[in-house]
Design a protein around this motif. Structure first.
Motif, mmCIF file in Angstrom:
data_model
loop_
_atom_site.group_PDB
_atom_site.id
_atom_site.type_symbol
_atom_site.label_atom_id
_atom_site.label_comp_id
_atom_site.label_asym_id
_atom_site.label_seq_id
_atom_site.Cartn_x
_atom_site.Cartn_y
_atom_site.Cartn_z
ATOM 1 N N GLU A 14 0.809 -1.219 0.000
ATOM 2 C CA GLU A 14 0.000 0.000 0.000
ATOM 3 C C GLU A 14 0.846 1.274 0.000
ATOM 4 N N ASN A 15 0.277 2.307 -0.598
ATOM 5 C CA ASN A 15 0.890 3.630 -0.641
ATOM 6 C C ASN A 15 2.329 3.647 -1.158
ATOM 7 N N THR A 16 2.547 2.843 -2.182
ATOM 8 C CA THR A 16 3.850 2.861 -2.836
ATOM 9 C C THR A 16 3.716 3.606 -4.157
ATOM 10 N N ARG A 17 4.857 3.810 -4.820
ATOM 11 C CA ARG A 17 4.881 4.545 -6.078
ATOM 12 C C ARG A 17 4.914 3.582 -7.248
ATOM 13 N N ASN A 35 -7.683 0.756 -4.861
ATOM 14 C CA ASN A 35 -7.412 -0.308 -3.897
ATOM 15 C C ASN A 35 -6.066 -0.239 -3.185
ATOM 16 N N LYS A 36 -5.078 0.383 -3.816
ATOM 17 C CA LYS A 36 -3.738 0.280 -3.254
ATOM 18 C C LYS A 36 -3.016 1.593 -3.002
ATOM 19 N N THR A 37 -2.933 2.397 -4.036
ATOM 20 C CA THR A 37 -2.084 3.576 -3.912
ATOM 21 C C THR A 37 -2.560 4.691 -4.835
ATOM 22 N N LYS A 38 -2.467 5.903 -4.347
ATOM 23 C CA LYS A 38 -2.850 7.054 -5.171
ATOM 24 C C LYS A 38 -1.719 7.456 -6.111
ATOM 25 N N ASP A 39 -0.503 7.034 -5.729
ATOM 26 C CA ASP A 39 0.681 7.548 -6.429
ATOM 27 C C ASP A 39 1.022 6.653 -7.609
ATOM 28 N N ILE A 40 0.240 6.785 -8.670
ATOM 29 C CA ILE A 40 0.438 5.910 -9.821
ATOM 30 C C ILE A 40 0.465 6.693 -11.127
ATOM 31 N N ARG A 41 1.433 6.355 -11.965
ATOM 32 C CA ARG A 41 1.609 7.014 -13.268
ATOM 33 C C ARG A 41 1.476 5.987 -14.369
ATOM 34 N N GLY A 42 1.220 6.492 -15.558
ATOM 35 C CA GLY A 42 1.135 5.590 -16.697
ATOM 36 C C GLY A 42 1.932 6.094 -17.880
ATOM 37 N N LEU A 43 2.376 5.135 -18.718
ATOM 38 C CA LEU A 43 3.046 5.465 -19.972
ATOM 39 C C LEU A 43 2.308 4.692 -21.061
ATOM 40 N N GLU A 44 1.936 5.382 -22.121
ATOM 41 C CA GLU A 44 1.128 4.720 -23.151
ATOM 42 C C GLU A 44 1.462 5.324 -24.512
ATOM 43 N N ILE A 45 1.515 4.472 -25.518
ATOM 44 C CA ILE A 45 1.950 4.935 -26.837
ATOM 45 C C ILE A 45 0.793 5.476 -27.674
ATOM 46 N N SER A 46 -0.440 4.991 -27.433
ATOM 47 C CA SER A 46 -1.568 5.420 -28.259
ATOM 48 C C SER A 46 -2.155 6.743 -27.768
ATOM 49 N N LYS A 47 -2.186 7.724 -28.671
ATOM 50 C CA LYS A 47 -2.726 9.054 -28.336
ATOM 51 C C LYS A 47 -4.135 8.951 -27.774
ATOM 52 N N SER A 75 15.445 3.633 -10.024
ATOM 53 C CA SER A 75 14.668 3.238 -8.838
ATOM 54 C C SER A 75 13.666 4.309 -8.398
ATOM 55 N N SER A 76 13.100 5.046 -9.346
ATOM 56 C CA SER A 76 12.188 6.119 -8.940
ATOM 57 C C SER A 76 10.774 5.606 -8.661
ATOM 58 N N PHE A 77 10.511 4.332 -8.972
ATOM 59 C CA PHE A 77 9.208 3.747 -8.633
ATOM 60 C C PHE A 77 9.424 2.502 -7.784
ATOM 61 N N ASP A 78 8.497 2.275 -6.837
ATOM 62 C CA ASP A 78 8.572 1.047 -6.051
ATOM 63 C C ASP A 78 8.241 -0.149 -6.925
ATOM 64 N N TYR A 79 7.245 0.053 -7.808
ATOM 65 C CA TYR A 79 6.867 -1.016 -8.725
ATOM 66 C C TYR A 79 6.656 -0.448 -10.126
ATOM 67 N N VAL A 80 7.158 -1.181 -11.107
ATOM 68 C CA VAL A 80 6.801 -0.875 -12.489
ATOM 69 C C VAL A 80 6.052 -2.088 -13.030
ATOM 70 N N ILE A 81 4.899 -1.813 -13.644
ATOM 71 C CA ILE A 81 4.067 -2.907 -14.134
ATOM 72 C C ILE A 81 4.075 -2.935 -15.656
ATOM 73 N N LEU A 82 4.224 -4.127 -16.200
ATOM 74 C CA LEU A 82 4.118 -4.304 -17.645
ATOM 75 C C LEU A 82 3.105 -5.415 -17.865
ATOM 76 N N SER A 83 1.883 -5.010 -18.132
ATOM 77 C CA SER A 83 0.805 -5.983 -18.200
ATOM 78 C C SER A 83 0.503 -6.369 -19.649
ATOM 79 N N GLN A 84 0.848 -7.586 -19.998
ATOM 80 C CA GLN A 84 0.550 -8.162 -21.321
ATOM 81 C C GLN A 84 1.020 -7.286 -22.473
ATOM 82 N N THR A 85 2.173 -6.715 -22.317
ATOM 83 C CA THR A 85 2.689 -5.796 -23.344
ATOM 84 C C THR A 85 4.077 -6.195 -23.839
#
Lengths: 198, 377
Positions: A14-17, A35-47, A75-85
Motif C-alpha cells: 500500500e501507498n507505494t509509487r 485499492n492500493k495507492t494514489k501515487d500511480i503514473r502511466g506510460l502509453e503509446i496510443s494518443k 529506482s524512482s518507482f517502487d513497482y513498475v508494471i508491464l501488463s501483457q505488453t
C-alpha cells in the motif's frame, strides 16, 4: 482481466509509487488507485488511449517504453508494471532492462504461448493461434515476440534476474509456479505473472 | 491601443524589481474575471495570455467586439466551466490593454512612455500578476493555465511560486526560446522599426502609428501559427475575387488577401511598441538558464501537478520542446501527464476548435478538480 488486476494488486504494498507501462485506457491504474495507492503514473503509446486516461484524471504520459523510460531516474518507482505488453516491443530484452532500472521491483504479465489451447491450434489446425487472450490474426497482431511462461522463466535465470514470485492463471484459478511444476504450468495456464528484481 | 478602456484595474504599489535592474511601482494591472470565487477560495484558475492576447478570455471583448481569445476553452459549459471555476486573466505588463506598458501615459509629461519603457521579461510579467492574486486574497490557485507565451508564464509561475497552484497546464510552449523563435520575432521587430512612422518608439508624440510595419510583423507571425498542410488545404492557390491573375502586385491569391486582412485588423487593436517589448520578453525566456542550465531545478520545490499538451502540426513550439519539459519533470519524479494532440491547425490549435484537445483538457481539469477535492475531505 479482473483476476489479473487482483493478483497484481496483491503483489503491491500500500501507498507505494507505481508506474504502469503500456497502461492502455487506464483500467488497471484506476483499479490500483482505488485499492492500493494514489501515487500511480502511466506510460502509453496510443494518443487516443492517453487522452482517455487523462480524461479520467489519471497521470499518463504519451510515450514509447523503448525510448522514453530513460527519462525516469533509477529506482524512482517502487513497482513498475508491464501488463501483457512485453510481446509487443521490438526489443523486449531492452525494455525489461529499462524497467528494472526505473523500478525497485517489476511486475510482468505474459500471455502464455505455451498454453495447451494455443499449442493445439498450431499442431492440429496448422495456423497461427487465435484465442480469447490473443485475438489477432498473424497479419495484424501487434505481438512481435510471443513467449511462453517457461521462456520467460528461463530468460530471467539467464539474465540473472531474481524472480520473487511467479503466478500462473488459468481462467480464474491461481497457482504458484516453481521449478518442479514449470512444465505443467506452462501447458495449463493462459497467463503468467512475475514479480522480479534485478 | 490606449483607448479609454473601461476595464478592471488595480494599482500595484509594492515596488517590483525587474530583471533588467530597474524598479517599477504604482503601476496598473488590468484584469478580468469570470465566474464566482467559492467560499473556500478553492476554484480559482489563473489564465495567462499569449503574445497578442489580453485579459478578455471569454465573452465579448469590449475593445474589438469579437469573442474573447479563448472562448472555445473558457465560459459557461466550456472545458474550463465558469459555472464552476473562478477564472482570472490579467493583461501582461508591457501589454496595451490597460496594464503598465509602453502606451501608458507618463503623468509627468502627459505623453506615452514609448521606448523609455524598461525591458521586461516573462519572469517580470509573472511577478506582476502574482500581486493581483495577492490583491484578490487567493492563497492557492486551483490551476494556472496558458498556451504559447501563456505556457511560458505557467512554467515561470510554478518555478517562482512552487506552492501557489495545485495544477499547472502549459500548452504548446517551450522552456527556452529557440533560435528559430527568436529569428521570427526579430523579423517582426525589424518590420516595425523600419517603418518611418515608428520614430524610435515615440510615434504617439507625433500622432503617428507604424501601422505598416506592425501589419507586416503580424503577417509574418501569422504564418508561423499555421501549418503548411492547413494553409494548403484552406487556400491552396485559390484566387481572391478574380478568375485569373492580374499580372501585378495586388492580392491575387486568397492567402495574400487573408494575411493582409490579418495585418490590417491587428493594428487596430495592438500597440507596436508592446509588440516589440513582449516579443523581446519571449526571446529572453530561458527557464533552465535561470537554474544554472538544469530545467528540473526550476520545479524541484513544487508539488504542483502538471499536464503538458502539444500539437502534432505545431512547428513553432514543437512537441520535442514540450517533451523536454516533461522529461525535466519526470527526472525529479514530479506528477506530470503529457499528450500530443493530433491537429493540422499548427501552433494556433490551442486557440481553435480542436475537439480532442477541448475534450481532453476539460475532462482532465474536471476530474482532477474532483480528485483533489475528494482527497482533501
Amino acid at each position: 482481466m479482473k483476476e489479473e488486476f487482483n493478483i497484481i494488486s496483491n503483489l503491491i504494498e500500500e501507498n507505494t509509487r507505481v508506474l504502469d507501462v503500456g497502461c492502455g485506457n487506464g483500467d488497471l491504474m484506476k483499479f490500483l488507485q482505488e485499492n492500493k495507492t494514489k501515487d500511480i503514473r502511466g506510460l502509453e503509446i496510443s494518443k487516443e488511449k492517453v487522452q482517455n486516461c487523462l480524461s479520467k484524471g489519471l497521470t499518463v504520459i504519451e510515450g514509447n517504453a523503448e525510448s522514453d523510460l530513460k527519462q525516469f531516474p533509477k529506482s524512482s518507482f517502487d513497482y513498475v508494471i508491464l501488463s501483457q505488453t512485453l510481446q509487443a516491443f521490438l526489443n523486449p530484452e531492452l525494455v525489461i532492462n529499462e524497467l528494472l532500472k526505473v523500478g525497485k521491483k517489476v511486475i510482468v504479465t505474459i500471455p502464455n504461448f505455451g498454453y495447451w489451447r494455443v499449442r493445439l491450434q498450431l499442431l492440429f489446425k496448422g495456423t497461427m493461434p487465435v484465442t480469447e487472450n490473443l485475438p489477432h490474426e498473424w497479419y495484424n497482431t501487434p505481438n512481435l515476440h510471443m513467449c511462453t511462461i517457461k521462456d520467460f522463466y528461463n530468460f530471467c535465470s539467464t539474465m540473472n534476474i531474481k524472480i520473487y514470485k511467479s503466478i500462473a492463471l488459468k481462467k480464474s484459478r491461481i497457482s504458484e509456479i516453481n521449478k518442479s511444476n514449470l512444465n505443467y504450468k506452462n501447458l495449463d495456464s493462459h497467463l503468467g505473472i512475475f514479480l522480479i528484481e534485478s | 491601443m490606449n483607448k479609454n478602456i473601461d476595464t478592471k484595474k488595480i494599482i500595484i504599489s509594492n515596488p517590483l524589481k525587474l530583471d533588467c535592474g530597474k524598479e517599477i511601482n504604482n503601476f496598473p494591472i488590468a484584469y478580468e474575471t469570470y465566474g464566482e470565487l467559492n467560499s473556500e477560495k478553492s476554484n480559482a484558475i489563473l489564465v495567462f495570455h499569449a503574445l497578442t492576447g489580453d485579459q478578455y478570455v471569454s465573452g465579448k471583448n469590449p475593445i474589438t467586439n469579437k469573442d474573447g481569445w479563448w472562448s472555445y476553452v473558457v465560459g459557461e459549459n466550456k472545458p474550463i466551466d465558469t459555472n464552476k471555476f473562478f477564472v482570472i486573466c490579467a493583461n501582461v505588463i508591457g501589454g496595451c490593454m490597460g496594464s503598465y506598458g509602453p502606451s501608458t501615459i507618463n503623468e509627468s509629461t502627459s505623453k506615452q512612455i514609448g521606448t523609455d519603457f524598461p525591458i521586461i521579461t516573462i519572469n517580470d510579467m509573472v511577478n506582476a500578476q502574482y500581486e493581483l492574486i495577492k490583491y484578490l486574497e487567493i492563497e492557492k490557485l486551483f490551476a494556472v493555465v496558458g498556451g504559447s507565451m501563456g505556457g511560458m508564464q505557467v512554467l515561470q509561475f510554478v518555478a517562482n511560486f512552487p506552492d501557489k497552484a495545485k495544477l499547472a497546464i502549459p500548452i504548446a510552449c517551450t522552456s527556452s526560446h529557440s533560435a528559430q523563435n527568436i529569428a521570427f520575432n526579430e523579423l517582426g521587430r525589424q518590420a516595425i522599426m523600419a517603418d518611418s512612422k515608428w520614430e524610435n518608439g515615440f510615434y504617439s508624440n507625433y500622432k503617428l502609428n507604424p501601422d505598416k510595419g506592425l501589419a507586416v510583423a503580424r503577417m509574418a507571425a501569422h504564418i508561423t501559427y499555421l501549418s503548411e498542410k492547413g494553409l494548403q488545404e484552406k487556400f491552396g492557390r485559390k484566387l481572391q475575387d478574380r478568375d485569373s491573375l492580374r499580372y501585378g502586385f495586388e492580392a491575387d491569391f486568397q492567402i495574400e488577401s487573408y494575411l493582409r486582412y490579418q495585418g490590417s485588423v491587428f493594428v487596430d487593436r495592438f500597440d507596436a511598441n508592446s509588440y516589440l517589448y513582449i516579443t523581446r520578453a519571449m526571446d529572453y525566456f530561458d527557464l533552465s538558464k535561470q537554474y544554472k542550465g538544469n530545467l528540473s531545478e526550476a520545479f524541484i520545490k513544487t508539488k504542483t501537478k502538471f499536464f503538458v499538451i502539444s500539437f502534432t502540426s505545431d512547428w513553432l513550439y514543437p512537441t520535442s520542446e514540450n517533451r523536454e519539459i516533461v522529461i525535466a519533470l519526470n527526472s525529479i519524479g514530479a506528477d506530470v501527464g503529457f499528450v500530443e494532440i493530433e491537429s493540422d491547425k499548427g501552433h494556433d490549435s490551442f486557440l481553435l476548435d480542436v475537439p480532442s484537445f477541448l475534450k481532453t483538457l476539460g475532462d482532465y481539469i474536471n476530474s482532477t478538480y474532483k480528485i483533489i477535492n475528494e482527497r482533501r475531505i
